[in-house]
Scaffold this active site. Structure first.
Site, mmCIF file in Angstrom:
data_model
loop_
_atom_site.group_PDB
_atom_site.id
_atom_site.type_symbol
_atom_site.label_atom_id
_atom_site.label_comp_id
_atom_site.label_asym_id
_atom_site.label_seq_id
_atom_site.Cartn_x
_atom_site.Cartn_y
_atom_site.Cartn_z
ATOM 1 N N GLU A 17 74.233 49.116 89.600
ATOM 2 C CA GLU A 17 75.065 47.952 89.011
ATOM 3 C C GLU A 17 73.737 46.740 88.523
ATOM 4 O OE1 GLU A 17 77.606 48.669 93.007
ATOM 5 O OE2 GLU A 17 75.340 49.330 92.103
ATOM 6 N N ALA A 36 59.595 80.353 89.587
ATOM 7 C CA ALA A 36 59.326 79.260 88.709
ATOM 8 C C ALA A 36 60.737 78.479 88.862
ATOM 9 C CB ALA A 36 59.253 79.766 87.252
ATOM 10 N N CYS A 66 74.951 43.620 95.352
ATOM 11 C CA CYS A 66 75.607 44.162 94.357
ATOM 12 C C CYS A 66 77.061 43.644 94.059
ATOM 13 C CB CYS A 66 75.919 45.806 94.117
ATOM 14 S SG CYS A 66 74.231 46.526 94.137
#
Length: 303
Positions: A56, A171, A88
């Protein structure tokens, strides 16, 4: 009811939140989009790691004055406490947003919670918006909290009937390191999946495990900030966790080594009680994701 624009913004916030996977623990990976009063995107952001601004805060900083009278779309309930960063809930009120849309309530909320405080201040809050989709990112973190241990993913390669650790030999398995916090390998080696990605001093992982009490190991890892542990190796490495029913999901990398008639039908090596969720292809392997039959990313009860 969330509008089509708000639903689109929530899906964008969910995607943004995933940029924090493997970096924010012990905090959750959260995404936020700010819509201005006309419904246009004014700012967006995600939580990068503990100690840095929350989603936020980053989104409001990007939106600036355009947030006033607008809507905050956030994947997790705004926090209601100040720590390394301001609460927040307070940031949203200071920005004078007119509405907040939340996917999932926060099981770690303090006091009445950010949602309750926003509503008490007169800001309408809608919850449960695309919650099941938001859990595709937040589910691992939430499950770790509910079970008081890291979520465990076992990754291995199957090639010619042999099973071995995937990290370092496949990989494509290297991509998993960007989603988890730490790795356990043969010989009891433990390490942060991507060194220092959580920030210096934010993740505490002992370099070795003696193979003893797995519950004590997971408790120590959880206390050190680990919310997602990757177990890379054959059955010998995973066995202590399997015996205690602690493996939550399995990622198998199957190599194409031909199809001899005597290949064992059980070659995939999935533990009993696991079901295949996804099958995909990399350059040289088929990737199989399986989860326990009883594992569900069930939606939390929303306020």
């Amino acid at each position: 009811m969330a509008s089509p624009i708000e639903l689109a913004a929530m899906r964008r916030a969910i995607v943004l939140s995933a940029f924090g996977l493997g970096a924010t623990s012990p905090n959750p990976p959260v995404g936020c989009v700010i819509l201005d009063a006309g419904g246009r995107v004014a700012g967006e952001g995600y939580h990068e790691r503990k100690g840095s601004a929350h989603a936020e805060g980053n989104a409001l900083a990007a939106a600036g004055a355009a947030a006033r009278g607008g809507t905050a779309i956030v994947t997790l309930e705004p926090c209601n406490h100040a720590g390394h960063t301001p609460a927040c809930r307070a940031l949203l009120l200071d920005a004078q947003v007119a509405r907040v849309v939340v996917a999932i309530t926060d099981p770690t909320s303090r006091g009445r919670g950010g949602i309750a405080e926003l509503r008490a201040a007169g800001v309408p809050v809608e919850t449960g918006v695309l919650a099941e989709e938001a859990l595709k990112v937040l589910g691992v973190w939430r499950r770790s909290l509910l079970r008081s241990r890291p979520t465990l993913t076992w990754a291995y390669e199957v090639a010619g009937g042999r099973v071995r650790g995937a990290v370092g030999s496949v990989a494509a398995a290297g991509e998993l390191l960007w989603e988890v916090d730490a790795v356990a390998e043969a010989g009891g080696r433990l390490w942060e999946a991507v060194p220092d990605r959580h920030g210096r001093g934010m993740m505490s992982v002992a370099p070795l495990w003696d193979g003893g009490d797995v519950a004590a190991l997971l408790a120590a890892l959880a206390a050190g900030g680990v919310r997602h542990l990757l177990v890379s190796g054959g059955a010998d490495v995973a066995e202590p966790f399997l015996l205690e029913g602690l493996i939550d999901e399995v990622v198998v990398f199957v190599a194409d080594t031909g199809r001899p008639a005597d290949r064992p039908v059980s070659e995939l090596g999935l533990p009993a009680g696991f079901r295949i969720e996804q099958v995909g292809r990399s350059a040289d392997h088929v990737r199989v994701l399986a989860r326990r039959d009883d594992l569900r990313d069930d939606v939390v009860q929303l306020a």
